[in-house]
Design a protein around this motif. Structure first.
Motif, PDB file in Angstrom:
ATOM      1  N   TYR A 114       0.888  -1.325  -0.010  1.00  0.00           N
ATOM      2  CA  TYR A 114      -0.153   0.101  -0.142  1.00  0.00           C
ATOM      3  C   TYR A 114       0.872   1.042   0.067  1.00  0.00           C
ATOM      4  O   TYR A 114       2.105   1.251   0.457  1.00  0.00           O
ATOM      5  CB  TYR A 114      -0.926   0.084   1.206  1.00  0.00           C
ATOM      6  N   VAL A 115       0.220   2.318  -0.272  1.00  0.00           N
ATOM      7  CA  VAL A 115       0.844   3.720  -0.405  1.00  0.00           C
ATOM      8  C   VAL A 115       0.070   4.509   0.481  1.00  0.00           C
ATOM      9  O   VAL A 115      -1.225   4.670  -0.033  1.00  0.00           O
ATOM     10  CB  VAL A 115       1.323   4.143  -1.509  1.00  0.00           C
ATOM     11  N   THR A 174      -4.201   9.338   2.886  1.00  0.00           N
ATOM     12  CA  THR A 174      -5.271   8.366   2.215  1.00  0.00           C
ATOM     13  C   THR A 174      -4.638   7.413   1.782  1.00  0.00           C
ATOM     14  O   THR A 174      -3.451   7.606   1.192  1.00  0.00           O
ATOM     15  CB  THR A 174      -6.231   9.246   1.258  1.00  0.00           C
ATOM     16  N   MET A 175      -5.026   6.154   1.728  1.00  0.00           N
ATOM     17  CA  MET A 175      -4.234   4.967   1.392  1.00  0.00           C
ATOM     18  C   MET A 175      -4.617   4.428   0.063  1.00  0.00           C
ATOM     19  O   MET A 175      -6.160   4.405  -0.067  1.00  0.00           O
ATOM     20  CB  MET A 175      -4.098   3.923   2.515  1.00  0.00           C
ATOM     21  N   ARG A 176      -3.845   3.875  -0.678  1.00  0.00           N
ATOM     22  CA  ARG A 176      -4.278   3.090  -2.311  1.00  0.00           C
ATOM     23  C   ARG A 176      -3.360   1.873  -2.126  1.00  0.00           C
ATOM     24  O   ARG A 176      -2.403   1.842  -1.746  1.00  0.00           O
ATOM     25  CB  ARG A 176      -4.185   4.030  -3.418  1.00  0.00           C
ATOM     26  N   ASN A 177      -4.050   0.791  -2.550  1.00  0.00           N
ATOM     27  CA  ASN A 177      -3.573  -0.403  -2.822  1.00  0.00           C
ATOM     28  C   ASN A 177      -2.412  -0.430  -4.052  1.00  0.00           C
ATOM     29  O   ASN A 177      -2.928   0.331  -5.045  1.00  0.00           O
ATOM     30  CB  ASN A 177      -4.340  -1.654  -2.442  1.00  0.00           C
ATOM     31  N   TRP A 178      -1.611  -1.501  -3.922  1.00  0.00           N
ATOM     32  CA  TRP A 178      -0.670  -1.359  -5.296  1.00  0.00           C
ATOM     33  C   TRP A 178      -1.363  -1.522  -6.774  1.00  0.00           C
ATOM     34  O   TRP A 178      -1.092  -0.729  -7.485  1.00  0.00           O
ATOM     35  CB  TRP A 178       0.291  -2.566  -5.228  1.00  0.00           C
ATOM     36  N   ASN A 179      -2.462  -2.369  -6.807  1.00  0.00           N
ATOM     37  CA  ASN A 179      -3.399  -2.400  -7.844  1.00  0.00           C
ATOM     38  C   ASN A 179      -3.936  -1.266  -8.424  1.00  0.00           C
ATOM     39  O   ASN A 179      -4.046  -0.632  -9.474  1.00  0.00           O
ATOM     40  CB  ASN A 179      -4.295  -3.601  -7.900  1.00  0.00           C
ATOM     41  N   LEU A 184      -4.382   3.578 -11.780  1.00  0.00           N
ATOM     42  CA  LEU A 184      -4.386   5.125 -11.788  1.00  0.00           C
ATOM     43  C   LEU A 184      -3.475   5.835 -12.845  1.00  0.00           C
ATOM     44  O   LEU A 184      -3.600   6.833 -13.383  1.00  0.00           O
ATOM     45  CB  LEU A 184      -4.286   5.773 -10.475  1.00  0.00           C
ATOM     46  N   LEU A 185      -2.127   5.206 -12.663  1.00  0.00           N
ATOM     47  CA  LEU A 185      -1.213   5.711 -13.350  1.00  0.00           C
ATOM     48  C   LEU A 185      -1.631   5.401 -15.056  1.00  0.00           C
ATOM     49  O   LEU A 185      -1.346   6.280 -15.721  1.00  0.00           O
ATOM     50  CB  LEU A 185       0.257   5.129 -13.234  1.00  0.00           C
ATOM     51  N   GLU A 186      -1.910   4.250 -15.247  1.00  0.00           N
ATOM     52  CA  GLU A 186      -2.451   3.877 -16.489  1.00  0.00           C
ATOM     53  C   GLU A 186      -3.572   4.680 -16.994  1.00  0.00           C
ATOM     54  O   GLU A 186      -3.582   5.226 -18.167  1.00  0.00           O
ATOM     55  CB  GLU A 186      -3.237   2.335 -16.369  1.00  0.00           C
TER      56      GLU A 186
END
Length: 188
Positions: A114-115, A174-179, A184-186
């Motif tokens: 996560y980030v 706020t956290m987001r998982n790796w997928n 989001l970058l895509e």
């Protein structure tokens, strides 16, 4: 013959990460309603991704903090909800992919990565304030406005969550998982 002057309006693309919406029946916001609300206040090319509050907007405003403040303010004015917002850009997402220290590990389970995106740059000493050792075997690394986290079991079974991070560091997180980060970058 007269010369015409052309002015170009340059729109910056921002990614607003809304914290704590549509979770366990709290702060319920339909993405279509959010999209319409943001278009009505002047954001262009508003695109949402999943129900957890990932919103791309374009604006003449360059300041991520100003964009975040406007979004937060409008959600409160129109919907009566207090929703923290962290605004990032494409470079932040690219940095996640290039500099996540846990991705360098052999056989890493990306479902446990996560980030936490933070509302301001953190000093490298912020990791001391988090007292990560009390969460072993969970791990975390602070880099700028991000905290890279690797959970041993999963994000739902730890106290090292965004509420803890916010309290210890006096920030919005706020956290987001790796997928989700990949997707989001895509989408950028």
């Amino acid at each position: 013959m007269s010369s015409a002057t052309f002015s170009y309006i340059y729109n910056m693309k921002h990614l607003a990460l809304l914290r704590g919406i549509n979770v366990s029946g709290h702060n319920m916001i339909k993405m279509e309603a959010l999209k319409l609300l943001l278009e009505q206040v002047g954001f262009n090319n508003v695109v949402t991704y999943i129900q957890s509050g990932n919103v791309f907007v374009e604006s003449e405003e360059e300041s991520a903090a100003s964009v975040g403040f406007t979004i937060k303010q409008e959600i409160f004015k129109q919907l009566g909800l207090e929703v923290p917002v962290v605004v990032i850009n494409k470079t932040d997402l690219e940095d996640c992919l290039q500099n996540n220290p846990f991705c360098k590990e052999k056989d890493v389970d990306t479902k446990k990565l996560y980030v936490a995106f933070i509302s301001k740059e953190l000093p490298s000493t912020a990791i001391n304030d988090l007292k990560i050792s009390q969460f072993k075997p969970d791990e975390a690394v602070v880099k700028g406005n991000k905290i890279f986290i690797k959970y041993h079991v999963g994000s739902g079974k730890t106290r090292l969550d965004q509420k803890y991070i916010e309290k210890k560091l006096n920030v919005i997180a706020t956290m987001r998982n790796w997928n989700t980060i990949h997707k989001l970058l895509e989408m950028y």
